[in-house]
Design a protein around this motif. Structure first.
Motif, PDB file in Angstrom:
ATOM      1  N   ARG A  82       0.839  -1.208   0.000  1.00  0.00           N
ATOM      2  CA  ARG A  82       0.000   0.000   0.000  1.00  0.00           C
ATOM      3  C   ARG A  82       0.871   1.254   0.000  1.00  0.00           C
ATOM      4  NH1 ARG A  82      -3.214  -2.962   3.666  1.00  0.00           N
ATOM      5  NH2 ARG A  82      -2.204  -1.904   5.428  1.00  0.00           N
ATOM      6  N   HIS A  83       1.925   1.228   0.794  1.00  0.00           N
ATOM      7  CA  HIS A  83       2.813   2.391   0.846  1.00  0.00           C
ATOM      8  C   HIS A  83       3.534   2.586  -0.495  1.00  0.00           C
ATOM      9  CE1 HIS A  83       4.985   5.486   3.022  1.00  0.00           C
ATOM     10  NE2 HIS A  83       6.075   5.094   2.403  1.00  0.00           N
ATOM     11  N   SER A  84       3.828   1.484  -1.161  1.00  0.00           N
ATOM     12  CA  SER A  84       4.507   1.561  -2.458  1.00  0.00           C
ATOM     13  C   SER A  84       3.669   2.291  -3.492  1.00  0.00           C
ATOM     14  CB  SER A  84       4.829   0.146  -2.948  1.00  0.00           C
ATOM     15  OG  SER A  84       5.338   0.167  -4.252  1.00  0.00           O
TER      16      SER A  84
ATOM     17  N   THR B 138      12.343   8.391  -0.742  1.00  0.00           N
ATOM     18  CA  THR B 138      11.440   8.372   0.410  1.00  0.00           C
ATOM     19  C   THR B 138      10.805   6.995   0.564  1.00  0.00           C
ATOM     20  OG1 THR B 138      10.956  10.724   0.132  1.00  0.00           O
ATOM     21  CG2 THR B 138       9.397   9.441   1.440  1.00  0.00           C
ATOM     22  N   LYS B 139      10.367   6.420  -0.547  1.00  0.00           N
ATOM     23  CA  LYS B 139       9.775   5.079  -0.490  1.00  0.00           C
ATOM     24  C   LYS B 139      10.780   4.060   0.029  1.00  0.00           C
ATOM     25  CE  LYS B 139       6.242   5.341  -4.125  1.00  0.00           C
ATOM     26  NZ  LYS B 139       5.770   4.733  -5.373  1.00  0.00           N
ATOM     27  N   LEU B 140      12.010   4.122  -0.469  1.00  0.00           N
ATOM     28  CA  LEU B 140      13.027   3.161  -0.039  1.00  0.00           C
ATOM     29  C   LEU B 140      13.310   3.296   1.450  1.00  0.00           C
ATOM     30  CD1 LEU B 140      15.576   3.344  -3.010  1.00  0.00           C
ATOM     31  CD2 LEU B 140      13.728   1.710  -2.651  1.00  0.00           C
ATOM     32  N   ALA B 141      13.431   4.531   1.922  1.00  0.00           N
ATOM     33  CA  ALA B 141      13.685   4.758   3.349  1.00  0.00           C
ATOM     34  C   ALA B 141      12.525   4.241   4.192  1.00  0.00           C
ATOM     35  CB  ALA B 141      13.921   6.246   3.610  1.00  0.00           C
ATOM     36  N   ASP B 142      11.305   4.448   3.719  1.00  0.00           N
ATOM     37  CA  ASP B 142      10.129   3.982   4.461  1.00  0.00           C
ATOM     38  C   ASP B 142      10.045   2.456   4.462  1.00  0.00           C
ATOM     39  OD1 ASP B 142       9.484   6.599   4.946  1.00  0.00           O
ATOM     40  OD2 ASP B 142       7.952   6.727   3.386  1.00  0.00           O
ATOM     41  N   HIS B 143      10.342   1.835   3.318  1.00  0.00           N
ATOM     42  CA  HIS B 143      10.338   0.369   3.254  1.00  0.00           C
ATOM     43  C   HIS B 143      11.359  -0.215   4.234  1.00  0.00           C
ATOM     44  CE1 HIS B 143       7.545   0.552   0.085  1.00  0.00           C
ATOM     45  NE2 HIS B 143       8.363   0.569  -0.950  1.00  0.00           N
ATOM     46  N   LEU B 144      12.556   0.365   4.251  1.00  0.00           N
ATOM     47  CA  LEU B 144      13.602  -0.128   5.152  1.00  0.00           C
ATOM     48  C   LEU B 144      13.177   0.036   6.606  1.00  0.00           C
ATOM     49  CD1 LEU B 144      16.472  -1.256   5.517  1.00  0.00           C
ATOM     50  CD2 LEU B 144      17.309   1.102   5.466  1.00  0.00           C
TER      51      LEU B 144
END
Length: 226
Positions: free
Chosen positions: A22-24, A32-38
């Motif tokens: 969902r966040h993707s 920002t997406k990569l940092a949030d996924h990590l």
């Protein structure tokens, strides 16, 4: 009891995967997406990961450290650029297969002073057989990943790969829009300039008609209309 534990693990894995997916889909910059996924991965209690890890993106045959959490400054400097085939992350990128190690040994070519022994897991981020990057996770000492958890990480890297490809397509589209805008501007300028030239040439023709033969100004008029 074992069946209930397996069912609970499957539910937790699917819930975490759904949240990451969902966040993707949110309209955010890639970094920002990569940092949030990590951050989401490192916050999962059942994954047994330490609060530090990183995501590398491939640039040619080199992995560039793009986002990280919890890494010491010396590690950041040592791992800023990792060639394919070098270190655990580089070998995962080279082979396209996940790699794991539970200590600092001879296979760990990249190290820095004071780096403590740690369990780490490197999962390649791939699409269509091409390595786009590597997800590096530090596990808690004395732990290992189950098959389900490895499958979960593989699913997360697939989501990250989709994010990377989507960002590249967006970048290409924006570049195409810029080129189109420049083309339209150049076309507009050329059209306006052509209108000005038409008026200049028309008035020059009017002047030439009014000048008698042999008038020295005819040479200047002919230069204008040539």
């Amino acid at each position: 009891v074992r069946a209930e534990a397996d069912m609970r693990e499957s539910y937790e894995i699917q819930s975490a995967l759904n949240a990451i997916l969902r966040h993707s889909l949110m309209p955010l910059p890639l970094q920002t997406k990569l940092a949030d996924h990590l951050a989401a991965l490192l916050a999962i209690p059942w994954l047994a990961v330490a609060p530090k890890g990183a995501i590398f993106l491939a640039a040619g045959r080199t992995l560039a450290l793009t986002v990280q959490q919890g890494l010491a400054p010396a590690q950041l400097a040592a791992c800023a650029k990792v060639p394919f085939g070098t270190g655990l992350c580089g070998r995962a990128a080279e082979s396209g297969e996940a790699a794991a190690a539970n200590c600092l040994g001879p296979d760990h070519e990249i190290s820095c002073e004071g780096m403590p022994p740690h369990v780490h897991y490197c999962a390649p981020i791939t699409a269509a057989g091409k390595t786009l990057g590597v997800l590096h996770l530090c596990l808690k000492e004395g732990t290992s990943l189950t098959g389900k958890r490895k499958d979960f990480i593989r699913a997360v890297t697939d989501i990250i790969a989709a994010d990377i490809l989507h960002a590249r397509v967006e970048e290409q589209f924006l570049q195409a829009q810029k080129i189109e805008a420049v083309g339209l501007l150049a076309g507009g300028v050329a059209h306006d300039f052509n209108n000005i030239l038409t008026a200049i040439i028309s008035y020059a023709e009017f002047i030439r008609r009014d000048l008698p033969p042999g008038d020295p100004k005819l040479a200047d008029v002919n230069e204008i209309t040539a």
